[in-house]
Design a protein around this motif. Structure first.
Motif, PDB file in Angstrom:
ATOM      1  N   ALA A 186       5.930  -4.615  -0.966  1.00  0.00           N
ATOM      2  CA  ALA A 186       6.441  -5.322  -2.342  1.00  0.00           C
ATOM      3  C   ALA A 186       7.853  -5.852  -1.989  1.00  0.00           C
ATOM      4  N   ASN A 187       8.737  -4.672  -1.835  1.00  0.00           N
ATOM      5  CA  ASN A 187      10.271  -5.241  -1.406  1.00  0.00           C
ATOM      6  C   ASN A 187      10.342  -6.461  -0.598  1.00  0.00           C
ATOM      7  N   PHE A 188       9.567  -6.086   0.752  1.00  0.00           N
ATOM      8  CA  PHE A 188       9.705  -7.105   1.756  1.00  0.00           C
ATOM      9  C   PHE A 188       9.028  -8.606   1.119  1.00  0.00           C
ATOM     10  N   ALA A 189       8.257  -8.492   0.338  1.00  0.00           N
ATOM     11  CA  ALA A 189       7.805  -9.645  -0.149  1.00  0.00           C
ATOM     12  C   ALA A 189       8.960 -10.406  -0.996  1.00  0.00           C
ATOM     13  N   ASP A 190       9.555  -9.621  -1.805  1.00  0.00           N
ATOM     14  CA  ASP A 190      10.643 -10.205  -2.771  1.00  0.00           C
ATOM     15  C   ASP A 190      11.841 -10.948  -1.872  1.00  0.00           C
ATOM     16  N   LEU A 191      12.201  -9.980  -0.626  1.00  0.00           N
ATOM     17  CA  LEU A 191      13.135 -10.573   0.324  1.00  0.00           C
ATOM     18  C   LEU A 191      12.618 -11.877   0.853  1.00  0.00           C
TER      19      LEU A 191
ATOM     20  N   GLU B 133     -17.662  -1.872  -3.835  1.00  0.00           N
ATOM     21  CA  GLU B 133     -16.264  -1.576  -4.534  1.00  0.00           C
ATOM     22  C   GLU B 133     -15.331  -1.053  -3.506  1.00  0.00           C
ATOM     23  N   LEU B 134     -15.946   0.032  -2.818  1.00  0.00           N
ATOM     24  CA  LEU B 134     -15.162   1.038  -1.793  1.00  0.00           C
ATOM     25  C   LEU B 134     -14.817  -0.055  -0.870  1.00  0.00           C
ATOM     26  N   GLU B 135     -16.107  -0.678  -0.293  1.00  0.00           N
ATOM     27  CA  GLU B 135     -15.667  -1.521   1.048  1.00  0.00           C
ATOM     28  C   GLU B 135     -14.428  -2.666   0.630  1.00  0.00           C
ATOM     29  N   ALA B 136     -14.694  -3.241  -0.555  1.00  0.00           N
ATOM     30  CA  ALA B 136     -13.640  -4.121  -0.757  1.00  0.00           C
ATOM     31  C   ALA B 136     -12.116  -3.268  -0.857  1.00  0.00           C
ATOM     32  N   THR B 137     -12.053  -2.102  -1.202  1.00  0.00           N
ATOM     33  CA  THR B 137     -10.914  -1.548  -1.370  1.00  0.00           C
ATOM     34  C   THR B 137     -10.411  -1.165  -0.001  1.00  0.00           C
ATOM     35  N   GLU B 138     -11.129  -0.826   0.920  1.00  0.00           N
ATOM     36  CA  GLU B 138     -11.038  -0.336   2.342  1.00  0.00           C
ATOM     37  C   GLU B 138     -10.559  -1.622   3.017  1.00  0.00           C
ATOM     38  N   GLU B 139     -11.121  -2.917   2.834  1.00  0.00           N
ATOM     39  CA  GLU B 139     -10.730  -4.152   3.314  1.00  0.00           C
ATOM     40  C   GLU B 139      -9.273  -4.385   2.964  1.00  0.00           C
ATOM     41  N   ARG B 140      -9.083  -4.171   1.637  1.00  0.00           N
ATOM     42  CA  ARG B 140      -7.650  -4.468   1.159  1.00  0.00           C
ATOM     43  C   ARG B 140      -6.531  -3.458   1.772  1.00  0.00           C
ATOM     44  N   LEU B 141      -6.861  -2.139   2.010  1.00  0.00           N
ATOM     45  CA  LEU B 141      -6.246  -1.156   2.701  1.00  0.00           C
ATOM     46  C   LEU B 141      -5.942  -1.421   4.148  1.00  0.00           C
ATOM     47  N   PHE B 142      -6.992  -2.004   4.748  1.00  0.00           N
ATOM     48  CA  PHE B 142      -6.950  -2.520   6.097  1.00  0.00           C
ATOM     49  C   PHE B 142      -6.039  -3.816   6.226  1.00  0.00           C
ATOM     50  N   ALA B 143      -5.936  -4.574   5.246  1.00  0.00           N
ATOM     51  CA  ALA B 143      -5.018  -5.668   5.221  1.00  0.00           C
ATOM     52  C   ALA B 143      -3.796  -5.413   5.129  1.00  0.00           C
ATOM     53  N   ILE B 144      -3.510  -4.507   3.993  1.00  0.00           N
ATOM     54  CA  ILE B 144      -1.979  -4.052   3.972  1.00  0.00           C
ATOM     55  C   ILE B 144      -1.560  -3.433   4.990  1.00  0.00           C
ATOM     56  N   ARG B 145      -2.128  -2.543   5.851  1.00  0.00           N
ATOM     57  CA  ARG B 145      -1.636  -1.918   6.972  1.00  0.00           C
ATOM     58  C   ARG B 145      -1.525  -2.795   8.091  1.00  0.00           C
ATOM     59  N   GLY B 146      -2.263  -3.782   8.181  1.00  0.00           N
ATOM     60  CA  GLY B 146      -2.075  -5.048   9.006  1.00  0.00           C
ATOM     61  C   GLY B 146      -0.809  -5.630   8.877  1.00  0.00           C
ATOM     62  N   LEU B 147      -0.475  -6.059   7.449  1.00  0.00           N
ATOM     63  CA  LEU B 147       0.665  -6.684   7.276  1.00  0.00           C
ATOM     64  C   LEU B 147       1.852  -5.720   7.476  1.00  0.00           C
ATOM     65  N   ALA B 148       1.819  -4.384   7.179  1.00  0.00           N
ATOM     66  CA  ALA B 148       2.953  -3.623   7.469  1.00  0.00           C
ATOM     67  C   ALA B 148       3.260  -3.458   8.748  1.00  0.00           C
ATOM     68  N   ARG B 149       2.373  -3.386   9.712  1.00  0.00           N
ATOM     69  CA  ARG B 149       2.733  -3.411  11.204  1.00  0.00           C
ATOM     70  C   ARG B 149       3.182  -4.751  11.534  1.00  0.00           C
TER      71      ARG B 149
ATOM     72  N   VAL C 215       7.155  -2.667   8.597  1.00  0.00           N
ATOM     73  CA  VAL C 215       7.721  -1.986   7.410  1.00  0.00           C
ATOM     74  C   VAL C 215       6.669  -0.720   6.905  1.00  0.00           C
ATOM     75  N   ALA C 216       6.942  -0.087   6.297  1.00  0.00           N
ATOM     76  CA  ALA C 216       6.082   0.549   5.694  1.00  0.00           C
ATOM     77  C   ALA C 216       5.125   0.043   4.831  1.00  0.00           C
ATOM     78  N   PRO C 217       3.922   0.472   4.653  1.00  0.00           N
ATOM     79  CA  PRO C 217       3.037  -0.125   3.528  1.00  0.00           C
ATOM     80  C   PRO C 217       3.459  -0.260   2.328  1.00  0.00           C
ATOM     81  N   ASP C 218       4.333   0.950   1.927  1.00  0.00           N
ATOM     82  CA  ASP C 218       4.875   0.957   0.467  1.00  0.00           C
ATOM     83  C   ASP C 218       5.998   0.068   0.142  1.00  0.00           C
ATOM     84  N   ASP C 219       6.661  -0.328   1.398  1.00  0.00           N
ATOM     85  CA  ASP C 219       7.739  -1.294   1.211  1.00  0.00           C
ATOM     86  C   ASP C 219       7.435  -2.569   1.230  1.00  0.00           C
TER      87      ASP C 219
END
Length: 174
Positions: A27-32, A1-17, A21-25
């Motif tokens: 969701a707003n970018f997806a709406d845009l 479960e920890l490994e799945a969460t870390e992969e998801r965080l890695f994917a989020i950081r990769g999309l943000a880069r 945009v910042a990783p927290d933003d």
């Protein structure tokens, strides 16, 4: 479960880069991006609507231009008769004056081109006023035009400078 969460965080950081945009933003970018996609999808409908509006505007313009052309033809006939009546006292009773209306480029003033044509001698071909008439004839045609275009407007005084230029004798007296 920890490994799945870390992969998801890695994917989020990769999309943000990737999208700067910042990783927290994200969701707003997806709406845009969804809004942009919807507008692109609706673009075809907008184009069809604009084409329909353009076609309606072209039809309305053509009708208005035709009405204007008819009014111009009537006004040209009246002007021609009035100028011809004014030419006799100016010793040009044998000259012919006509307003030629031809199709021109459509624009805000309609789709007609107006040209004054004259034949100064009987049997001579008519041509553009500025090419056929001599200096004295041109002065007399323009005097007749000015008199006709002012009409019976009360209180109008026309003042001319050297109106007899190019004319003499009986023409100057007229």
């Amino acid at each position: 479960e920890l490994e799945a969460t870390e992969e998801r965080l890695f994917a989020i950081r990769g999309l943000a880069r990737k999208h700067s945009v910042a990783p927290d933003d994200l969701a707003n970018f997806a709406d845009l991006l969804r809004d942009r996609l919807n507008r692109l999808d609706q673009g075809a409908d907008d184009i069809a609507s604009l084409e329909k509006s353009a076609k309606q505007a072209a039809t309305a313009y053509a009708e208005a231009a035709e009405t204007l052309s008819e009014a111009r033809a009537e006004a040209a006939a009246r002007l021609d008769a009035a100028v011809m009546a004014e030419l006799a006292p100016l010793k040009m009773e044998r000259a012919e004056f006509r307003t030629a209306l031809t199709a021109g480029d459509p624009g805000p003033d309609g789709s007609d081109e107006a040209t004054f044509t004259v034949a100064t001698n009987p049997g001579a071909p008519a041509g553009a006023l500025n090419r056929i008439a001599s200096g004295g004839e041109l002065s007399r045609f323009l005097l007749a035009l000015k008199v006709c275009l002012t009409g019976d407007t009360p209180g109008v005084t026309m003042i001319f400078d050297e109106i007899d230029r190019g004319g003499g004798g009986a023409t100057a007296d007229a």
